[in-house]
Design a protein around this motif. Sequence first.
Motif, PDB file in Angstrom:
ATOM      1  N   ILE A 141       0.872  -1.230   0.028  1.00 59.62           N
ATOM      2  CA  ILE A 141      -0.070  -0.117   0.071  1.00 59.62           C
ATOM      3  C   ILE A 141       0.778   1.401   0.075  1.00 59.62           C
ATOM      4  CG2 ILE A 141      -1.865   1.328   1.190  1.00 59.62           C
ATOM      5  CD1 ILE A 141      -2.787  -1.304   2.300  1.00 59.62           C
ATOM      6  N   VAL A 142       1.846   1.249   0.738  1.00 56.34           N
ATOM      7  CA  VAL A 142       2.785   2.449   0.881  1.00 56.34           C
ATOM      8  C   VAL A 142       3.366   2.942  -0.440  1.00 56.34           C
ATOM      9  CG1 VAL A 142       4.876   3.236   1.868  1.00 56.34           C
ATOM     10  CG2 VAL A 142       3.137   2.419   3.282  1.00 56.34           C
ATOM     11  N   ASP A 143       3.879   1.716  -0.979  1.00 54.02           N
ATOM     12  CA  ASP A 143       4.600   1.805  -2.335  1.00 54.02           C
ATOM     13  C   ASP A 143       3.737   2.335  -3.493  1.00 54.02           C
ATOM     14  OD1 ASP A 143       7.025   0.945  -1.445  1.00 54.02           O
ATOM     15  OD2 ASP A 143       7.033  -1.189  -2.431  1.00 54.02           O
ATOM     16  N   ILE A 144       2.466   1.796  -3.572  1.00 48.83           N
ATOM     17  CA  ILE A 144       1.378   2.220  -4.479  1.00 48.83           C
ATOM     18  C   ILE A 144       1.108   3.507  -4.374  1.00 48.83           C
ATOM     19  CG2 ILE A 144      -0.518   1.804  -5.798  1.00 48.83           C
ATOM     20  CD1 ILE A 144      -0.140  -1.218  -4.835  1.00 48.83           C
ATOM     21  N   GLY A 145       0.958   3.935  -2.869  1.00 47.38           N
ATOM     22  CA  GLY A 145       0.279   5.051  -2.571  1.00 47.38           C
ATOM     23  C   GLY A 145       1.561   6.219  -2.661  1.00 47.38           C
ATOM     24  N   ALA A 146       2.600   5.892  -2.345  1.00 49.18           N
ATOM     25  CA  ALA A 146       3.768   6.686  -2.537  1.00 49.18           C
ATOM     26  C   ALA A 146       3.905   7.299  -4.272  1.00 49.18           C
ATOM     27  CB  ALA A 146       5.067   6.279  -1.971  1.00 49.18           C
ATOM     28  N   ILE A 147       4.155   6.401  -4.890  1.00 53.72           N
ATOM     29  CA  ILE A 147       4.028   6.567  -6.551  1.00 53.72           C
ATOM     30  C   ILE A 147       2.990   7.659  -6.942  1.00 53.72           C
ATOM     31  CG2 ILE A 147       4.337   5.605  -8.669  1.00 53.72           C
ATOM     32  CD1 ILE A 147       5.684   3.049  -7.362  1.00 53.72           C
ATOM     33  N   TRP A 148       1.984   7.186  -6.397  1.00 52.53           N
ATOM     34  CA  TRP A 148       0.693   7.973  -7.087  1.00 52.53           C
ATOM     35  C   TRP A 148       0.822   9.250  -6.497  1.00 52.53           C
ATOM     36  CZ3 TRP A 148      -3.398   9.987  -4.628  1.00 52.53           C
ATOM     37  CH2 TRP A 148      -4.648  10.411  -5.339  1.00 52.53           C
ATOM     38  N   LEU A 149       0.814   9.590  -5.329  1.00 54.17           N
ATOM     39  CA  LEU A 149       0.998  10.718  -4.806  1.00 54.17           C
ATOM     40  C   LEU A 149       2.160  11.546  -5.245  1.00 54.17           C
ATOM     41  CD1 LEU A 149       0.346  11.246  -0.830  1.00 54.17           C
ATOM     42  CD2 LEU A 149      -1.006  12.139  -2.845  1.00 54.17           C
ATOM     43  N   SER A 150       3.268  11.077  -5.498  1.00 52.41           N
ATOM     44  CA  SER A 150       4.646  11.499  -5.925  1.00 52.41           C
ATOM     45  C   SER A 150       4.013  12.082  -7.391  1.00 52.41           C
ATOM     46  CB  SER A 150       5.575  10.562  -5.836  1.00 52.41           C
ATOM     47  OG  SER A 150       6.835  11.128  -6.342  1.00 52.41           O
ATOM     48  N   ILE A 182       1.343  13.045  -8.397  1.00 55.29           N
ATOM     49  CA  ILE A 182       0.332  13.940  -8.250  1.00 55.29           C
ATOM     50  C   ILE A 182       0.734  15.422  -8.221  1.00 55.29           C
ATOM     51  CG2 ILE A 182      -1.337  15.072  -6.759  1.00 55.29           C
ATOM     52  CD1 ILE A 182      -2.762  13.096  -8.378  1.00 55.29           C
ATOM     53  N   LYS A 183       2.127  15.559  -7.952  1.00 55.98           N
ATOM     54  CA  LYS A 183       2.669  16.956  -7.641  1.00 55.98           C
ATOM     55  C   LYS A 183       2.684  17.253  -9.359  1.00 55.98           C
ATOM     56  CE  LYS A 183       6.694  16.174  -5.856  1.00 55.98           C
ATOM     57  NZ  LYS A 183       6.749  14.607  -5.668  1.00 55.98           N
ATOM     58  N   THR A 184       3.040  16.370 -10.242  1.00 60.95           N
ATOM     59  CA  THR A 184       3.428  16.804 -11.407  1.00 60.95           C
ATOM     60  C   THR A 184       2.102  16.917 -12.303  1.00 60.95           C
ATOM     61  OG1 THR A 184       4.092  14.752 -12.397  1.00 60.95           O
ATOM     62  CG2 THR A 184       5.726  16.018 -11.434  1.00 60.95           C
ATOM     63  N   GLY A 185       0.944  16.062 -12.075  1.00 61.98           N
ATOM     64  CA  GLY A 185       0.056  15.886 -12.912  1.00 61.98           C
ATOM     65  C   GLY A 185      -1.030  15.161 -12.675  1.00 61.98           C
ATOM     66  N   ILE A 186      -1.914  14.485 -13.429  1.00 61.22           N
ATOM     67  CA  ILE A 186      -3.065  13.684 -13.340  1.00 61.22           C
ATOM     68  C   ILE A 186      -3.495  12.732 -14.516  1.00 61.22           C
ATOM     69  CG2 ILE A 186      -4.836  15.059 -13.705  1.00 61.22           C
ATOM     70  CD1 ILE A 186      -6.055  14.192 -11.044  1.00 61.22           C
ATOM     71  N   SER A 239      -1.155   5.826 -11.660  1.00 58.00           N
ATOM     72  CA  SER A 239       0.028   6.630 -11.590  1.00 58.00           C
ATOM     73  C   SER A 239       0.396   6.980 -13.000  1.00 58.00           C
ATOM     74  CB  SER A 239       1.514   5.880 -10.916  1.00 58.00           C
ATOM     75  OG  SER A 239       1.591   4.885 -11.748  1.00 58.00           O
ATOM     76  N   ARG A 240       1.694   7.919 -13.269  1.00 60.31           N
ATOM     77  CA  ARG A 240       1.655   8.160 -14.560  1.00 60.31           C
ATOM     78  C   ARG A 240       2.211   7.084 -15.448  1.00 60.31           C
ATOM     79  NH1 ARG A 240       5.878  13.412 -15.606  1.00 60.31           N
ATOM     80  NH2 ARG A 240       6.132  13.210 -17.886  1.00 60.31           N
ATOM     81  N   GLU A 241       3.089   6.302 -14.783  1.00 57.32           N
ATOM     82  CA  GLU A 241       3.306   5.057 -15.780  1.00 57.32           C
ATOM     83  C   GLU A 241       2.228   4.053 -15.999  1.00 57.32           C
ATOM     84  OE1 GLU A 241       6.573   1.328 -15.326  1.00 57.32           O
ATOM     85  OE2 GLU A 241       6.507   2.742 -13.880  1.00 57.32           O
ATOM     86  N   GLN A 242       1.425   3.881 -14.994  1.00 54.62           N
ATOM     87  CA  GLN A 242       0.516   3.078 -15.433  1.00 54.62           C
ATOM     88  C   GLN A 242      -0.648   3.498 -16.312  1.00 54.62           C
ATOM     89  OE1 GLN A 242      -0.741   2.639 -11.103  1.00 54.62           O
ATOM     90  NE2 GLN A 242      -0.626   0.480 -11.216  1.00 54.62           N
ATOM     91  N   CYS A 243      -0.603   4.887 -16.156  1.00 58.71           N
ATOM     92  CA  CYS A 243      -1.739   5.697 -16.908  1.00 58.71           C
ATOM     93  C   CYS A 243      -1.184   5.631 -18.393  1.00 58.71           C
ATOM     94  CB  CYS A 243      -1.615   7.100 -16.720  1.00 58.71           C
ATOM     95  SG  CYS A 243      -2.669   8.248 -17.636  1.00 58.71           S
ATOM     96  N   CYS A 244       0.005   5.691 -18.788  1.00 64.48           N
ATOM     97  CA  CYS A 244       0.535   5.486 -20.154  1.00 64.48           C
ATOM     98  C   CYS A 244       0.656   4.078 -20.819  1.00 64.48           C
ATOM     99  CB  CYS A 244       1.905   6.022 -20.054  1.00 64.48           C
ATOM    100  SG  CYS A 244       1.855   7.909 -19.945  1.00 64.48           S
ATOM    101  N   TRP A 245       0.453   3.111 -19.813  1.00 60.74           N
ATOM    102  CA  TRP A 245       0.417   1.522 -20.503  1.00 60.74           C
ATOM    103  C   TRP A 245      -0.729   1.444 -21.551  1.00 60.74           C
ATOM    104  CZ3 TRP A 245       0.739  -1.555 -15.201  1.00 60.74           C
ATOM    105  CH2 TRP A 245       2.040  -1.417 -14.854  1.00 60.74           C
TER     106      TRP A 245
END
Lengths: 697, 697
Positions: free
Chosen positions: B35-44, B46-50, B58-64
Amino acid sequence: KKESAWKRFLALHDALSGWFCVLLIAINIGIIAAIVDIGAIWLSNIKTGICLPAFYLSREQCCWTASNQTYDKYQHVVCDNWYTWANLIRIENGTTTEYIIDYIAYVFFGLIFATLCAILVKTFAPYACGSGVPEVKTILSGFIIRGYLGVWTLLIKSLGMVLGTSANLLLGKEGPFVHSSCCCGNIFARLFPKYGQNEAKKREILSAAAAAGVSVAFGAPIGGVLFSLEEVSYYFPLKTLWRSFFCAMIASLIVKILSPFENQHLGLFYVGNRYRWFYFEMVPFFLLGVLGGLFGALFIKLNLAWCRIRKKTRLGRYPVLEVILVALVTLLVSYPNPFTRMSMSDLIRRLISSCETEDESLLCNYQRNTTSAYEKNESAKPLYGVWLSVGLLCSALVTQTSLFILTFGIKVPCGLFIPSMTLGAITGRIVGILFETLVYYQPNFFLFAAECSTADEQCVVPGFYAVIGACAFLGGVTRMTVSLVVIMVELTGGLSYSVPLMCAALVSKFVGDALVGEGIYDAHIQLNNYPYLDVKAEFVDQTTAVTVLETKQDKNELIMLPRDSLTVGELINIIHTYKYNGYPVVSSREEASIIGFVLRRDLQLVLEQRAVINVQSNLNTQISFSRITHQSNSIHIYRLLNRSPATITLDTPTTTIIDMCRKLGAQTILVTNEKGHLTGILTKKDIIAYVKQKKMK
Amino acid sequence: KKESAWKRFLALHDALSGWFCVLLIAINIGIIAAIVDIGAIWLSNIKTGICLPAFYLSREQCCWTASNQTYDKYQHVVCDNWYTWANLIRIENGTTTEYIIDYIAYVFFGLIFATLCAILVKTFAPYACGSGVPEVKTILSGFIIRGYLGVWTLLIKSLGMVLGTSANLLLGKEGPFVHSSCCCGNIFARLFPKYGQNEAKKREILSAAAAAGVSVAFGAPIGGVLFSLEEVSYYFPLKTLWRSFFCAMIASLIVKILSPFENQHLGLFYVGNRYRWFYFEMVPFFLLGVLGGLFGALFIKLNLAWCRIRKKTRLGRYPVLEVILVALVTLLVSYPNPFTRMSMSDLIRRLISSCETEDESLLCNYQRNTTSAYEKNESAKPLYGVWLSVGLLCSALVTQTSLFILTFGIKVPCGLFIPSMTLGAITGRIVGILFETLVYYQPNFFLFAAECSTADEQCVVPGFYAVIGACAFLGGVTRMTVSLVVIMVELTGGLSYSVPLMCAALVSKFVGDALVGEGIYDAHIQLNNYPYLDVKAEFVDQTTAVTVLETKQDKNELIMLPRDSLTVGELINIIHTYKYNGYPVVSSREEASIIGFVLRRDLQLVLEQRAVINVQSNLNTQISFSRITHQSNSIHIYRLLNRSPATITLDTPTTTIIDMCRKLGAQTILVTNEKGHLTGILTKKDIIAYVKQKKMK
């Protein structure tokens, strides 16, 4: 200023001498290991033939330069330069005569190697026989076996490893390497007074050397350190951890630099992270773990029984003959089966490798639709050759297991890692092939279907099962866990396999422990009655020192030396009558407050010095252990006194007493009663006997 | 028969409850880590976009799932689905306005996360701040910090890790994971009376939990076990080794199963055995080791100085404000530099990767003659982009080092593995590029020529230097050795790198030790004055108990309770006046033979029970510690007596006393004189103080 610089230099020298010592050990054992490896491969090849252009080359090296390299159906390399003995006397390949002549040569050379090995061991270094790990364990627990770690042992053990493995006997080089490495440790420790003159310090060096031993045997430095920590060492402070690590690393580096073979930075049985495993495969892995545990228990039981027979009957009196007989049977049995004819390392390498599409050996006889090496390597139907291989492997399993039981314990250097792993790899490959067939014919079974559809290549790879099997069987025999998994990971280079390996190791340990309480090394320690107090076993017990004192088997008389009122005559009498290690000194025999403990050895020395002057007249001279005495003509031996002996009360729990032996290294413990007066003495041996007795119940 | 079956069941339950307990811990910490890993990547991210189609990706998953994936020149993935905040309000890519708006959004979100984190920690769980490793070490050494391993700490620490790392603060998740994992251990141990009610047994569980903590932080189970063994744990019996291993394995397996990312069985910074290293490269590796040691010493010195300033000045009174300020500076500084804008894990992954031929990012701007990915990737001339990257990396090194020194110690959960490794990887990459250029321009220098000619691909790979640099810097800060190398091997999946890694780790440890005597964890233990008796340091000293007693700082009065002649009134007086942990009981005050030791807590309980009846009249009642008394109206408290307290004589060497504390866990040691009478008491604190004092000299 100058003095402080000198002091700092001394401190630096003091700090670095340990590192320097292990460096020397590492370089030495590395060189020895490289020589042993190269020698063993060459000698082993000599059994089957010779490289005519250059006799000193092994079969593989010989074929590197040859123009036409091919592989036979068991993946042995074949080339023009390499002549079998039959070829040499101009008999053609493939005839019955060739087979018979090669068979005879194989048995002949093997027998010579085995005989030579046995004679060398018997003549020059009887301690060089066996695996050495149980003895090293005992030595590291604080017991001293004189000569066990000497130069001759080192030489003969190293030579014996080469000869023994070349004779195709069912034995490995790992235990002997640990022993050799500890010999190196002992020899080099003598160069450094800090380590050579202090047994406890020397043991730290030996722990590091043991790590280097496994490291060079397998090219597994981290596994070696963990092996030393988990299996061999008794007391393992962190400083030793670092030194062991350093020692193991340097040693494995030296072997790799000196080794003429390829893959210099990779493991002995390298497969890399090539195989992918699926969660449903945990079921067969679990099964392999159970098989490993069963095998381990069976092996330990039968091997111990055989060793007892050897000890009790006449067999034990003819060690060389026994070796020759075992070697003869081994050689005769192993030649006809192509899987046992090759060396065990080669066999393991063969069994853990996967079947590439272009592979046409018997073991890889699958019905493939593709022929190109670049196409996807999908599951395929196993054909005749695969089943023939399974049959051969099954027969190999039976013969090799029996031979292994008879071999471990004969009077040549013999380790058990590689044989156990071989038997495990055979079983693993068989299980793997069976499971592969099952999945091939039942692809839609719910467990397989979901995960196999995500596989890039074959879903079930029998080679991977051989890896797991090797781990499980070795685990069943030795009961190692962490170090086993790490060694397997380092050997195969497959970090992603740690979970299945751990599963197999833990299951085989649990199954094995349930059937036979201890691993092969501890079993052999028990068998030989070494004074070893197991550091691992948790001892649950509510008793106190009273019970231990009462159950003491040899209820010796309690001898106390009074501080002031002892004469030389009395002392001589005591020393001659009661040959204990030492005697407690008390304030007076009536009110026995403990003053200290004095060693018999020291008393003897004093008496010898005094006796030189005049013997008879001195018998009535007083001996005083006081700091200050008023009698001028008495002998003062205050300085011989250990004024802080380990002391407990009658109410001290047994677990605390055991901890004092294990952790503080106490050899003799004085017991006081409620009034603080001495009432008994417990030695380490008493405590070992008590623990053993408890375990029996 | 039936009874024996029941007994066996109980024994089995007893044996398995520990395993079951660590299984629960492993599953729990595994789930938390995922949970911490997934949460940290997502929140991190969020600083740059959505991710507009699905905000929870997260950005990477979004682009898959996106149709057109490209990479910008720092290898960030770019796709249609992912909107930066500027994009969202329809500002075009590449304009200055976009840059400014994205900058503001980045700082804004980062500040919110950091503030939230600091407030949560301050409000709900003050213990959740910091790395937690020094405290866990102290707890495992036998000291109890109430509430340190509670449920709230676990929750807030886990949440704090997500928020802290998302705010791009210079902190990692490893120390906090160790702490969280120990919280889990403490919580689950309560379910098993065997472990919950026995502090010593509970510590065994905590050791295993600590291993699981590192295991989930890095996906390095073996490294985790060794970290627990080498760095964290105090007493590590073999049973704990196995349990730790099991716990670490299961935990890392759970994380991998739950993780939505690729490479499920591989390490966090996987590079595999791709890089080959040459012996001449040992020179730069050695250099990196020295740099790592220097960095470690610098960091420890400055961080300690800053922590002292924080403690002494007003700064310490406004922890939330401090966090906000540090976060503001960090965010403002890190955005302009593309290497610091990304998360530290991404940066490390970027720095340790090699430059493939088709790679066109700045860091890989080489003059290549080939364009096909299948051609040989030979050494090439570095162009403008590489030197720009080196400049950016240098500036990143300076800013991040300063920020790291200020950050470690602020009141949010903060580990130091990832920041140290980042700084090491930056330095390593810079050194690697410089060395690569040197070899490229001087290919015929005798050292390079011989070995480089055997290389298949590039001879010097800067990415590999980043790996070594990360190892050296982390080693310099923490002074780990074996566990560090194993963690690095597991992280990178490169078993063949163990020798250079070890070289770097040992050199950095030696250099670091020469400059600052202890690692960051021990330094913080010292800073906070925790009662921790270092188990690693070898203590060379010729003194005996006399010296320790004499140098005791608070020379308290020696209080003894006579066995028979004590009244309730006297006892109450003693308990109120001398608030020691316990009191020795002696035969009589004049002839003080030790009878036992009684805890103050127990005496208080007895007095409270008795006092209920009638207080005043009982003040003269006799108290007896004898087994049998003849006075019928006295209070018998024989059973409260610990009849086997740790006892030494005045002549016992100090090293033995220290060993008794370390290995037997003695807290109070009674000292007797030559006559066997009690003359002093030494507590663990006295001994810690003595050791500290000795070290100062």
